[in-house]
Write a protein that holds these residues in place. Structure first.
Motif, PDB file in Angstrom:
ATOM      1  N   GLY A 311       9.202   4.171   0.154  1.00 45.14           N
ATOM      2  CA  GLY A 311      10.661   4.030   0.103  1.00 45.14           C
ATOM      3  C   GLY A 311      11.257   5.343  -0.391  1.00 45.14           C
ATOM      4  O   GLY A 311      10.594   6.381  -0.356  1.00 45.14           O
ATOM      5  N   PRO A 312      12.495   5.311  -0.872  1.00 41.85           N
ATOM      6  CA  PRO A 312      13.039   6.500  -1.528  1.00 41.85           C
ATOM      7  C   PRO A 312      12.226   6.769  -2.795  1.00 41.85           C
ATOM      8  O   PRO A 312      11.791   5.818  -3.451  1.00 41.85           O
ATOM      9  CB  PRO A 312      14.469   6.094  -1.896  1.00 41.85           C
ATOM     10  CG  PRO A 312      14.739   4.836  -1.153  1.00 41.85           C
ATOM     11  CD  PRO A 312      13.435   4.188  -0.850  1.00 41.85           C
ATOM     12  N   MET A 313      11.980   8.036  -3.096  1.00 40.27           N
ATOM     13  CA  MET A 313      11.181   8.348  -4.284  1.00 40.27           C
ATOM     14  C   MET A 313      11.819   9.469  -5.087  1.00 40.27           C
ATOM     15  O   MET A 313      11.334  10.602  -5.084  1.00 40.27           O
ATOM     16  CB  MET A 313       9.756   8.703  -3.872  1.00 40.27           C
ATOM     17  CG  MET A 313       9.035   7.495  -3.308  1.00 40.27           C
ATOM     18  SD  MET A 313       7.302   7.789  -3.021  1.00 40.27           S
ATOM     19  CE  MET A 313       6.719   6.086  -2.901  1.00 40.27           C
ATOM     20  N   PRO A 314      12.926   9.171  -5.749  1.00 42.44           N
ATOM     21  CA  PRO A 314      13.584  10.207  -6.547  1.00 42.44           C
ATOM     22  C   PRO A 314      12.701  10.656  -7.701  1.00 42.44           C
ATOM     23  O   PRO A 314      11.883   9.884  -8.200  1.00 42.44           O
ATOM     24  CB  PRO A 314      14.853   9.522  -7.052  1.00 42.44           C
ATOM     25  CG  PRO A 314      14.653   8.075  -6.855  1.00 42.44           C
ATOM     26  CD  PRO A 314      13.609   7.874  -5.828  1.00 42.44           C
ATOM     27  N   ILE A 315      12.870  11.893  -8.094  1.00 48.31           N
ATOM     28  CA  ILE A 315      12.039  12.498  -9.138  1.00 48.31           C
ATOM     29  C   ILE A 315      12.889  12.683 -10.394  1.00 48.31           C
ATOM     30  O   ILE A 315      13.959  13.294 -10.340  1.00 48.31           O
ATOM     31  CB  ILE A 315      11.533  13.876  -8.657  1.00 48.31           C
ATOM     32  CG1 ILE A 315      10.706  13.709  -7.375  1.00 48.31           C
ATOM     33  CG2 ILE A 315      10.729  14.568  -9.737  1.00 48.31           C
ATOM     34  CD1 ILE A 315      10.741  14.947  -6.486  1.00 48.31           C
ATOM     35  N   THR A 316      12.411  12.135 -11.486  1.00 48.72           N
ATOM     36  CA  THR A 316      13.093  12.328 -12.773  1.00 48.72           C
ATOM     37  C   THR A 316      12.438  13.505 -13.473  1.00 48.72           C
ATOM     38  O   THR A 316      11.247  13.474 -13.765  1.00 48.72           O
ATOM     39  CB  THR A 316      12.969  11.063 -13.636  1.00 48.72           C
ATOM     40  OG1 THR A 316      13.568   9.984 -12.912  1.00 48.72           O
ATOM     41  CG2 THR A 316      13.676  11.223 -14.965  1.00 48.72           C
ATOM     42  N   VAL A 317      13.205  14.550 -13.696  1.00 49.15           N
ATOM     43  CA  VAL A 317      12.659  15.761 -14.320  1.00 49.15           C
ATOM     44  C   VAL A 317      12.878  15.659 -15.825  1.00 49.15           C
ATOM     45  O   VAL A 317      13.971  15.321 -16.281  1.00 49.15           O
ATOM     46  CB  VAL A 317      13.336  17.024 -13.740  1.00 49.15           C
ATOM     47  CG1 VAL A 317      12.747  18.283 -14.359  1.00 49.15           C
ATOM     48  CG2 VAL A 317      13.167  17.052 -12.218  1.00 49.15           C
ATOM     49  N   LYS A 318      11.808  15.954 -16.580  1.00 50.01           N
ATOM     50  CA  LYS A 318      11.850  15.748 -18.027  1.00 50.01           C
ATOM     51  C   LYS A 318      12.381  16.993 -18.755  1.00 50.01           C
ATOM     52  O   LYS A 318      11.644  17.652 -19.486  1.00 50.01           O
ATOM     53  CB  LYS A 318      10.465  15.343 -18.519  1.00 50.01           C
ATOM     54  CG  LYS A 318       9.976  14.061 -17.813  1.00 50.01           C
ATOM     55  CD  LYS A 318       8.652  13.549 -18.336  1.00 50.01           C
ATOM     56  CE  LYS A 318       7.465  14.448 -18.087  1.00 50.01           C
ATOM     57  NZ  LYS A 318       7.142  14.727 -16.683  1.00 50.01           N
ATOM     58  N   THR A 319      13.643  17.299 -18.495  1.00 52.02           N
ATOM     59  CA  THR A 319      14.327  18.351 -19.246  1.00 52.02           C
ATOM     60  C   THR A 319      15.446  17.664 -20.038  1.00 52.02           C
ATOM     61  O   THR A 319      16.598  17.648 -19.601  1.00 52.02           O
ATOM     62  CB  THR A 319      14.946  19.407 -18.297  1.00 52.02           C
ATOM     63  OG1 THR A 319      15.584  18.715 -17.194  1.00 52.02           O
ATOM     64  CG2 THR A 319      13.905  20.354 -17.748  1.00 52.02           C
ATOM     65  N   PRO A 320      15.100  17.110 -21.206  1.00 55.53           N
ATOM     66  CA  PRO A 320      16.083  16.294 -21.936  1.00 55.53           C
ATOM     67  C   PRO A 320      17.377  17.033 -22.259  1.00 55.53           C
ATOM     68  O   PRO A 320      18.426  16.398 -22.365  1.00 55.53           O
ATOM     69  CB  PRO A 320      15.334  15.873 -23.206  1.00 55.53           C
ATOM     70  CG  PRO A 320      13.978  16.480 -23.149  1.00 55.53           C
ATOM     71  CD  PRO A 320      13.766  17.096 -21.827  1.00 55.53           C
ATOM     72  N   VAL A 321      17.321  18.355 -22.373  1.00 57.53           N
ATOM     73  CA  VAL A 321      18.557  19.078 -22.694  1.00 57.53           C
ATOM     74  C   VAL A 321      19.571  18.955 -21.560  1.00 57.53           C
ATOM     75  O   VAL A 321      20.783  19.006 -21.787  1.00 57.53           O
ATOM     76  CB  VAL A 321      18.284  20.566 -23.011  1.00 57.53           C
ATOM     77  CG1 VAL A 321      17.826  21.330 -21.767  1.00 57.53           C
ATOM     78  CG2 VAL A 321      19.526  21.229 -23.585  1.00 57.53           C
TER      79      VAL A 321
END
Ligand code: FAD
Length: 382
Positions: A311-321
């Motif tokens: 399906g759609p596979m968005p990527i969550t990037v771990k740059t909390p700032v």
């Protein structure tokens, strides 16, 4: 005894396909072989370890012995396979032959290394598994300044994490923006500004030529003449699927090991998934596609031939700032980008001629819109 199902690799791909297979088949002998120590861990956590102040041991979720018990499997650690003999359904560990019923290649991707001149070159650390992470942490103890090579997703995550862990960070990459292959320039600018706000110093354009020891640590000589003082270097300049052993065995390879929707290679009884696999033309180095593949392949191995779909596979990037979620438009699609928002809060949308959403990049508060937008996204592998 029946020949076992053999899985090469105990990363997320290897362990997850084993786990999914065991839900369907508790009898077939199962053998996992890994070159590393076989501990179960979540690789994405490696770029959050300094911010959370976690040693490598604290990121390990289970010892290989516990995994073997849980999976009713044998797990051979520190064992590197050296060849595959598809004609005889066996593989080689040096001189030792191991026969298989089915062979699953889940041996991942390796870090791209560029040659660096100078007597400081051994202070360049790739961080692509838990053992790399342990080595880097040991080397970084008591140090202050880290040079990060590469401004891709992983370089940016490490930059953010190392700053949270108290380090000074310089980031060097030969591209014009961060995450150039992944991200619309407007969102890239927001992430870069966020990291700069934390104190990261960017050097975009040059490459590292030479690393020289000095009285006070290291001198990094860049191709534009700049010299940066640092104590050690993290290399995050990219990953390349491991294909050599597969190619040597006559399996079809391209960017990765080529497999069809059933995760089958060009040889009967040999399958691949995870970072090493190119699934119907797609080599995606993320967890979500790998989990879909593990579920489908487990069905196939249990006798119920199942094709994978994404399906759609968005990527969550771990740059909390600067929170970032990105879903690049699927390959071959043509779209036009529009950008809303400003500063840290960017909503960049890519739509086709009929207005259909193809992809997005969301930063800052705009990430809250991801769930609604995900419903409109096209599948990556229908
Ligand atoms: C720092 C970092 C952060 C990440 N963050 C995210 C994230 O937030 N979200 C996300 O979706 N993805 C993220 N990823 C990507 C994700 O972690 C990978 O896609 C995934 O872990 C790949 O799993 P794998 O099992 O295919 O490969 P690997 O975990 O690399 O496992 C490969 C296995 O094969 C073994 N092996 C290799 N060669 C041999 C051989 N010849 N013989 C025997 N064994 C061998 C290795 O020892 C290892 O056990 C991140 C990656 C990194 C490096």
């Amino acid at each position: 005894m029946n020949a076992p199902v053999v899985i090469i690799g105990t990363g997320l791909a290897g362990y997850n396909v084993a786990r999914e297979f065991r839900k369907l088949d508790s009898d077939t002998p199962l053998l996992l072989i890994t070159a590393d120590d076989g501990r179960s861990y979540s690789k994405p956590m490696l770029s959050t370890g300094f911010g959370k102040n976690k040693e490598a041991d604290a990121l390990s979720m289970a010892e290989p012995g516990a995994m073997a018990e849980q999976l009713k499997a044998q797990v051979r650690t520190h064992t590197r396979i050296s060849g595959i003999d598809p004609g005889h359904k066996r593989l080689w560990i040096g001189e030792e032959a191991v026969v298989y019923r089915d062979l699953i290649l889940a041996w991942g991707a390796e870090t791209v290394r560029v040659p660096v001149e100078g007597d400081g070159a051994e202070l360049v650390f790739p961080i692509n598994d838990l053992e790399d992470y342990a080595r880097f942490r040991a080397a970084a103890a008591g140090k202050r300044r880290v040079l990060v090579l590469g401004a891709g997703l992983i370089g940016c995550e490490f930059a953010n994490d190392l700053i949270l862990g108290g380090y000074e960070v310089d980031l060097v990459a030969p591209c014009e923006q961060v995450m150039p292959t992944l991200l619309h320039p407007s969102a890239a600018a927001a992430v870069q500004a966020g990291l700069q706000g934390l104190g990261a110093r960017f050097h975009l354009g040059p490459v590292l030529n030479r690393l020289q020891r000095s009285a006070d640590g290291l001198e990094a000589h860049l191709s534009d003449g700049e010299v940066i003082q640092c104590d050690l270097v993290v290399s995050a300049i990219g990953l390349r699927p491991r294909i050599d052993l597969a190619a040597a065995a006559g399996l079809q390879v391209n960017r990765g090991i080529m497999v069809d929707r059933h995760l089958k290679t060009s040889h009967a009884n040999i399958y691949a998934l995870g970072d090493c696999a190119e699934v119907d033309g797609l080599n995606l180095l993320y967890v979500m596609p790998l989990m879909s593949c593990a579920r489908a392949l487990a069905q196939t191995l249990a006798g119920n031939a199942t094709a994978v779909s994404y399906g759609p596979m968005p990527i969550t990037v771990k740059t909390p700032v600067c929170p970032l979620v990105v879903s690049p438009p699927p390959r071959g699609s043509e779209g036009v980008w529009s950008v809303e928002g400003e500063g840290a809060d960017i909503k960049a949308l890519c739509r086709d001629a009929s207005g259909r959403l193809l992809g997005y990049a969301l930063t800052g508060t705009a990430v809250m819109e991801k769930l609604a937008l995900n419903k409109e996204l096209p599948p990556l592998l229908a």
